[in-house]
Design a protein around this motif. Structure first.
Motif, short mmCIF file in Angstrom:
data_model
loop_
_atom_site.label_atom_id
_atom_site.label_comp_id
_atom_site.label_asym_id
_atom_site.label_seq_id
_atom_site.Cartn_x
_atom_site.Cartn_y
_atom_site.Cartn_z
N GLN A 237 0.82 -1.21 -0.01
CA GLN A 237 0.00 0.08 -0.09
C GLN A 237 0.89 1.25 -0.04
O GLN A 237 0.60 2.38 -0.34
CB GLN A 237 -0.84 -0.03 1.19
N ASN A 238 2.37 1.11 0.31
CA ASN A 238 3.13 2.39 0.11
C ASN A 238 3.33 2.81 -1.11
O ASN A 238 3.05 2.26 -2.20
CB ASN A 238 4.18 1.91 0.83
N ASP A 239 3.68 3.99 -1.09
CA ASP A 239 4.17 4.53 -2.63
C ASP A 239 5.37 4.18 -3.25
O ASP A 239 5.89 4.27 -4.49
CB ASP A 239 4.01 6.06 -2.28
N ILE A 240 6.40 3.98 -2.16
CA ILE A 240 7.69 3.59 -2.46
C ILE A 240 8.03 2.05 -1.86
O ILE A 240 7.90 1.96 -0.45
CB ILE A 240 8.95 4.43 -1.88
N VAL A 241 8.12 0.93 -2.56
CA VAL A 241 7.86 -0.30 -1.98
C VAL A 241 9.17 -1.07 -2.37
O VAL A 241 9.54 -0.92 -3.61
CB VAL A 241 6.56 -1.07 -2.78
N ALA A 242 9.69 -1.74 -1.38
CA ALA A 242 10.69 -2.69 -1.67
C ALA A 242 10.03 -3.88 -2.02
O ALA A 242 9.53 -4.64 -1.07
CB ALA A 242 11.84 -2.88 -0.42
N THR A 243 10.54 -4.69 -3.04
CA THR A 243 10.07 -6.00 -3.59
C THR A 243 10.90 -7.02 -3.69
O THR A 243 12.15 -6.54 -3.89
CB THR A 243 9.14 -6.00 -4.68
N ASN A 244 10.56 -8.17 -3.76
CA ASN A 244 11.87 -9.41 -4.02
C ASN A 244 12.83 -9.19 -2.97
O ASN A 244 14.10 -9.33 -3.50
CB ASN A 244 12.01 -9.33 -5.51
N VAL A 245 12.37 -8.87 -1.94
CA VAL A 245 13.79 -8.72 -0.88
C VAL A 245 14.33 -10.08 -0.52
O VAL A 245 13.57 -11.05 -0.05
CB VAL A 245 13.21 -7.99 0.41
N GLU A 246 15.65 -9.88 -0.36
CA GLU A 246 16.22 -11.22 -0.10
C GLU A 246 17.42 -10.95 1.04
O GLU A 246 18.31 -10.03 0.94
CB GLU A 246 16.90 -11.94 -1.17
N TYR A 247 17.29 -11.39 2.27
CA TYR A 247 18.09 -11.15 3.27
C TYR A 247 19.17 -12.20 3.39
O TYR A 247 19.06 -13.32 3.47
CB TYR A 247 17.50 -11.01 4.90
N LYS A 248 20.52 -11.90 3.13
CA LYS A 248 21.82 -12.99 3.06
C LYS A 248 22.80 -12.29 4.15
O LYS A 248 22.74 -11.26 4.81
CB LYS A 248 22.34 -12.65 1.78
N THR A 250 25.42 -11.78 3.53
CA THR A 250 26.35 -10.75 2.83
C THR A 250 25.80 -9.62 2.62
O THR A 250 26.37 -8.57 2.01
CB THR A 250 26.77 -11.41 1.05
N GLY A 251 24.49 -9.45 2.72
CA GLY A 251 23.82 -8.24 2.68
C GLY A 251 22.23 -8.45 2.15
O GLY A 251 21.90 -9.57 2.55
N THR A 252 21.41 -7.37 1.58
CA THR A 252 20.37 -7.34 1.44
C THR A 252 20.12 -6.97 0.01
O THR A 252 20.44 -6.02 -0.46
CB THR A 252 19.34 -6.61 2.35
N SER A 253 19.34 -7.85 -0.83
CA SER A 253 18.96 -7.47 -2.16
C SER A 253 17.51 -7.09 -2.39
O SER A 253 16.71 -7.86 -1.78
CB SER A 253 19.43 -8.40 -3.18
N TYR A 262 8.72 0.78 -11.74
CA TYR A 262 9.98 0.04 -11.47
C TYR A 262 11.12 1.14 -11.65
O TYR A 262 11.06 2.22 -12.48
CB TYR A 262 10.11 -1.09 -12.40
N TYR A 263 11.65 1.22 -10.29
CA TYR A 263 12.81 2.17 -10.28
C TYR A 263 14.16 1.71 -10.59
O TYR A 263 14.93 1.98 -11.29
CB TYR A 263 12.92 3.30 -9.00
N GLY A 264 14.34 0.56 -9.92
CA GLY A 264 15.80 -0.14 -10.02
C GLY A 264 15.91 -1.33 -8.89
O GLY A 264 15.24 -1.45 -8.16
N SER A 265 17.08 -1.89 -9.18
CA SER A 265 17.43 -2.97 -8.54
C SER A 265 18.51 -2.68 -7.60
O SER A 265 19.60 -2.15 -8.08
CB SER A 265 17.85 -4.17 -9.31
N PHE A 266 18.78 -3.27 -6.34
CA PHE A 266 19.72 -2.86 -5.33
C PHE A 266 20.14 -4.10 -4.56
O PHE A 266 19.27 -4.93 -4.03
CB PHE A 266 19.27 -1.86 -4.39
N ASP A 267 21.47 -4.20 -4.64
CA ASP A 267 22.19 -5.08 -3.71
C ASP A 267 23.03 -4.58 -2.94
O ASP A 267 24.20 -4.30 -3.16
CB ASP A 267 22.67 -6.35 -4.63
N LEU A 268 22.80 -4.33 -1.46
CA LEU A 268 23.65 -3.56 -0.81
C LEU A 268 24.31 -4.42 0.53
O LEU A 268 23.46 -5.32 1.01
CB LEU A 268 22.71 -2.43 -0.15
N PRO A 269 25.35 -4.09 1.21
CA PRO A 269 25.95 -4.42 2.35
C PRO A 269 25.28 -4.09 3.52
O PRO A 269 26.11 -3.51 4.30
CB PRO A 269 27.29 -4.19 2.06
N ILE A 270 23.80 -4.22 3.66
CA ILE A 270 23.10 -3.65 4.62
C ILE A 270 22.49 -5.12 5.38
O ILE A 270 22.17 -6.00 4.76
CB ILE A 270 22.22 -2.69 4.38
#
Length: 446
Positions: A237-248, A250-253, A262-270
């Motif tokens: 229901q949010n305007d900015i949504v994180a989808t296909n989240v994977e917690y690893k 080595t980080g989070t994608s 669609y804005y973009g894909s992110f694979d971050l060391p968080i």
């Protein structure tokens, strides 16, 4: 846009900070130095981590003395400075212009496109992350609550961590108002959660462009905002949504969809859901400032974190983590992030409660959060602005007695922790407990 010089009518060229080692004061001093002013200040002799950045920028730090105060100075007064302070009294005797910390910041927020980041949790990390991205892509001034600050008259943007304590953030004039969450904290000032919501509502309505708030938070939807407001989170229901989240480990994608696009894909060391939400707040601002997702993603990958937020030291197979957490929700979030990154390691926490009022209000929840670790140690309460005599029978024991596997530890008890070699040892406090950490490092290295 180029801002040649910020001049406040009637101000002298020398800004003198009383209480310069305060985290906000230190950052503000660095900004004014960067804007071309002469800056110096005073504080107690004891070392505090914020002074390192001041010394690197050649900002003199003096010990408190009324003789430090001279004609032709403009004074900036820290929030901890009381009316009877010798330097403040001398400044008044000389008739010098005196600003509070919030008053000086308020002036600065009108001179730039200010992005003010507020929230009961996560605002320091979010501010640091946003400053990192903007500094590398567009250029920006910034003031972070970990004592980090930078200023240049050529920058158009000002990234500001805006604290809600005593409604200080209502002094500012933000272009964007960011709200990471709303929670009941600072129980020595706010009456209840409704009082907190009222403060955030007023803050949100001060934004001149828009409000960006975490829509997954249980209270942000209660805001009655007259300006455009956009919500971010994992819920659809949010305007900015994180989808296909994977917690690893080595980080989070994840992928980001904004207003259905669609804005973009992110694979971050968080690590941890809270860090993902912090990153979403940053990504949202970048989107509305028309930054390319690929460039934002690339820049975010090089973010190394805010000072004293999940700061790691590795000694052989032992991981030491230093973190600012002091509210039960922050404790839980930090512990869960560690479990994501180090799922196979034993977790030992060392926690120093901050203020008697917070300990009294949240003792049960703090204990529940600490029980998520394998072993918990609790230090003596740091009273900060509060006095023990005003809180009968409130000691660290009201937390320790509720722990499943916990006990007391002092600054001199590093030897208690040496048996946990090979584990993650987490230190949590908004105060400086580096003596304990440094003693443990020395023992581990031996």
């Amino acid at each position: 846009t180029i801002f040649i010089r910020i001049t406040l009518k009637g101000d002298a060229n020398m800004y003198y900070f009383i209480g310069i080692k305060g985290s906000g004061m230190s950052a503000l001093a660095q900004i004014l130095k960067g804007l071309g002013y002469e800056v110096k200040g005073s504080d107690q002799k004891a070392h505090f981590f914020t002074e390192d950045a001041l010394r690197e920028k050649n900002i003199p730090i003096l010990e408190y003395d009324e003789k430090n105060i001279q004609e032709n100075m403009t004074i900036i007064r820290g929030n901890v400075i009381l009316e009877d302070h010798v330097e403040l009294k001398r400044a008044e005797e000389l008739g010098l212009k005196i600003y509070t910390y919030q008053e000086m910041l308020a002036h600065l927020t009108t001179k730039f496109k200010t992005i003010a980041i507020s929230g009961c949790h996560g605002k320091t990390t979010t501010s640091s992350m946003l400053a990192h991205v903007f500094e590398n892509i567009k250029g920006c001034n910034y003031l972070i609550g970990d004592g980090t600050g930078s200023g240049s008259s050529e920058n158009e943007y000002f990234v500001l961590e805006a604290c809600e304590y005593k409604r200080h953030f209502l002094s500012y004039s933000p272009f964007y108002a960011i709200i990471t969450n709303i929670d009941f904290d600072h129980v020595d000032y706010y009456k209840d959660i409704d009082d907190v919501i009222l403060a955030y509502n007023e803050f949100a309505n001060k934004a001149s462009k828009m409000v960006i708030a975490c829509g997954d938070d249980q209270y942000t939807r209660f805001l009655d905002v007259k300006k455009p407001i956009f919500y971010y989170g994992l819920d659809e229901q949010n305007d900015i949504v994180a989808t296909n989240v994977e917690y690893k480990s080595t980080g989070t994608s994840f992928e980001v969809v904004i207003e259905g696009n669609y804005y973009g894909s992110f694979d971050l060391p968080i690590f941890g859901k809270h860090m993902l939400l912090n990153a979403l707040a940053v990504i949202a601002v970048c989107y509305y400032e028309r930054m390319e997702a690929r460039e934002v993603s690339h820049t975010l990958k090089s973010f190394t974190g805010a000072r004293r937020r999940f700061a790691e030291t590795i000694i052989a197979d032992t991981i030491l983590v230093d973190d600012y957490a002091h509210h039960p929700n922050e404790i839980k979030a930090t512990i869960r992030a560690i479990k994501q990154k180090y799922p196979e390691k034993k977790l030992v926490t060392v926690f120093q409660p901050h203020t008697y009022s917070r300990t009294k209000e949240f003792a049960d929840d703090i204990a529940k959060a600490l029980n998520l670790s394998d072993k918990a140690y609790v230090m003596e309460i740091h009273g900060s602005r509060e006095k023990q005599e005003d809180f009968d029978n409130i000691t660290e024991e009201i937390i320790i007695e509720k722990l499943e596997n916990g006990e007391f530890i002092s600054l001199k008890d590093a030897s208690k922790l040496i048996d946990y070699k090979g584990s993650v040892i987490l230190f949590m406090s908004p105060n400086d407990i580096s003596v304990l950490e440094e003693d443990l490092k020395e023992l581990l290295e031996k």
